[in-house]
Write a protein that holds these residues in place. Sequence first.
Motif, short mmCIF file in Angstrom:
data_model
loop_
_atom_site.label_atom_id
_atom_site.label_comp_id
_atom_site.label_asym_id
_atom_site.label_seq_id
_atom_site.Cartn_x
_atom_site.Cartn_y
_atom_site.Cartn_z
N PHE A 169 42.11 41.36 44.73
CA PHE A 169 43.12 42.39 44.48
C PHE A 169 43.17 42.73 42.99
CE2 PHE A 169 47.39 43.50 43.10
CZ PHE A 169 47.70 44.56 43.93
N ILE A 170 43.24 41.71 42.14
CA ILE A 170 43.32 41.92 40.69
C ILE A 170 42.07 42.62 40.17
CG2 ILE A 170 43.30 40.73 38.47
CD1 ILE A 170 46.04 40.96 39.59
N ASN A 171 40.93 42.25 40.72
CA ASN A 171 39.67 42.87 40.31
C ASN A 171 39.71 44.37 40.55
OD1 ASN A 171 37.02 42.82 39.30
ND2 ASN A 171 36.17 42.73 41.38
N LYS A 172 40.20 44.78 41.73
CA LYS A 172 40.29 46.20 42.05
C LYS A 172 41.39 46.88 41.23
CE LYS A 172 38.49 45.77 46.77
NZ LYS A 172 38.77 45.97 48.23
N TRP A 173 42.47 46.14 40.96
CA TRP A 173 43.56 46.68 40.14
C TRP A 173 43.07 46.97 38.72
CZ3 TRP A 173 48.32 48.45 41.24
CH2 TRP A 173 49.20 48.66 40.18
N PHE A 174 42.32 46.02 38.14
CA PHE A 174 41.77 46.22 36.80
C PHE A 174 40.83 47.42 36.78
CE2 PHE A 174 42.35 42.48 33.80
CZ PHE A 174 43.54 42.07 34.38
N GLU A 175 40.03 47.55 37.82
CA GLU A 175 39.10 48.69 37.90
C GLU A 175 39.87 50.00 37.87
OE1 GLU A 175 35.23 50.01 40.58
OE2 GLU A 175 36.95 49.10 41.59
N ARG A 176 40.97 50.06 38.62
CA ARG A 176 41.79 51.27 38.64
C ARG A 176 42.38 51.55 37.25
NH1 ARG A 176 47.35 52.52 42.12
NH2 ARG A 176 47.55 54.69 41.40
N GLU A 177 42.91 50.52 36.61
CA GLU A 177 43.52 50.70 35.30
C GLU A 177 42.50 51.16 34.26
OE1 GLU A 177 47.21 49.98 35.13
OE2 GLU A 177 46.38 50.43 37.08
N LEU A 178 41.31 50.60 34.32
CA LEU A 178 40.26 51.01 33.39
C LEU A 178 39.88 52.47 33.58
CD1 LEU A 178 37.99 47.82 33.46
CD2 LEU A 178 39.10 48.78 31.44
N MET A 179 39.88 52.92 34.84
CA MET A 179 39.54 54.31 35.09
C MET A 179 40.65 55.25 34.60
SD MET A 179 37.18 56.33 36.09
CE MET A 179 36.04 55.38 37.12
N ILE A 180 41.91 54.86 34.80
CA ILE A 180 43.01 55.66 34.28
C ILE A 180 42.91 55.75 32.76
CG2 ILE A 180 45.52 55.78 33.99
CD1 ILE A 180 45.74 54.38 36.76
N PHE A 181 42.66 54.61 32.14
CA PHE A 181 42.47 54.54 30.68
C PHE A 181 41.34 55.49 30.25
CE2 PHE A 181 40.01 52.22 27.31
CZ PHE A 181 40.87 52.48 26.25
N LYS A 182 40.22 55.42 30.94
CA LYS A 182 39.06 56.28 30.64
C LYS A 182 39.43 57.75 30.78
CE LYS A 182 34.43 57.41 32.41
NZ LYS A 182 34.81 58.77 32.86
#
Length: 227
Positions: A169-182
């Motif tokens: 779950f956290i792995n996918k959450w971090f991926e989402r946050e990184l994309m929002i950041f990008k």
Amino acid sequence: MKEIILVGTYHFEQHAEVIKDKEYEIERLVEYLLDFNPTKIALEWEMEFNDELNKEYKDSKGNYSLNEIQQIGFRLAQKLQHENVYAVDWTGNLTQEDLDKLNFSVQRYPKIYRSMNTLTEKTPDVKSDTIIRSYQELNHADYIAEIENMYLSFVSVEDEKEEKVGFNFINKWFERELMIFKNVVKIVAEHDYERIFLLIGSDHIWLLKNLFEGRGWKVINPFADQV
């Protein structure tokens, strides 16, 4: 220097019966946020549907749907006479099934489960609080720190078959946050100075704050001195 005004929110649709009678309070909140004078308004809307978002923005003309994107984001952008708003969200690979598995498995971890319930109890009461007070509480540094602690505790959560439910779950959450950041970084890439206003679910604030500060941006909490 680039700056970002990070504002954590709840979703108005979940409190529709209460929110519909709080237009004056929403106006007060928007008037307060105007003083921070953002150069762009970024919203929690799938980036691939940016054109649709902007069509709604231009067609709204003061008639807003009962969601925070329009009630706050559109109002603020129109008062600032911005030509466009910016969709920066990306749901990615995180599914409802991932969330359901986490919520079920975390019950095997009493300490983490209690912290989740405690945090839920601390969520602002939209019915009794004013809109601006609820945003002050949602964006208080202590509340954001508790959310961060809770999310990071998920990394140890496994189900009865020892599947790494929390880690996944956290792995996918971090991926989402990184994309929002990008996505936010992308809309200001060619400018030396921008002050972005980002309205997004309060669960996102802790990690986005770390990401933007790590990139050298100034992160502004407009409610830091209000609680």
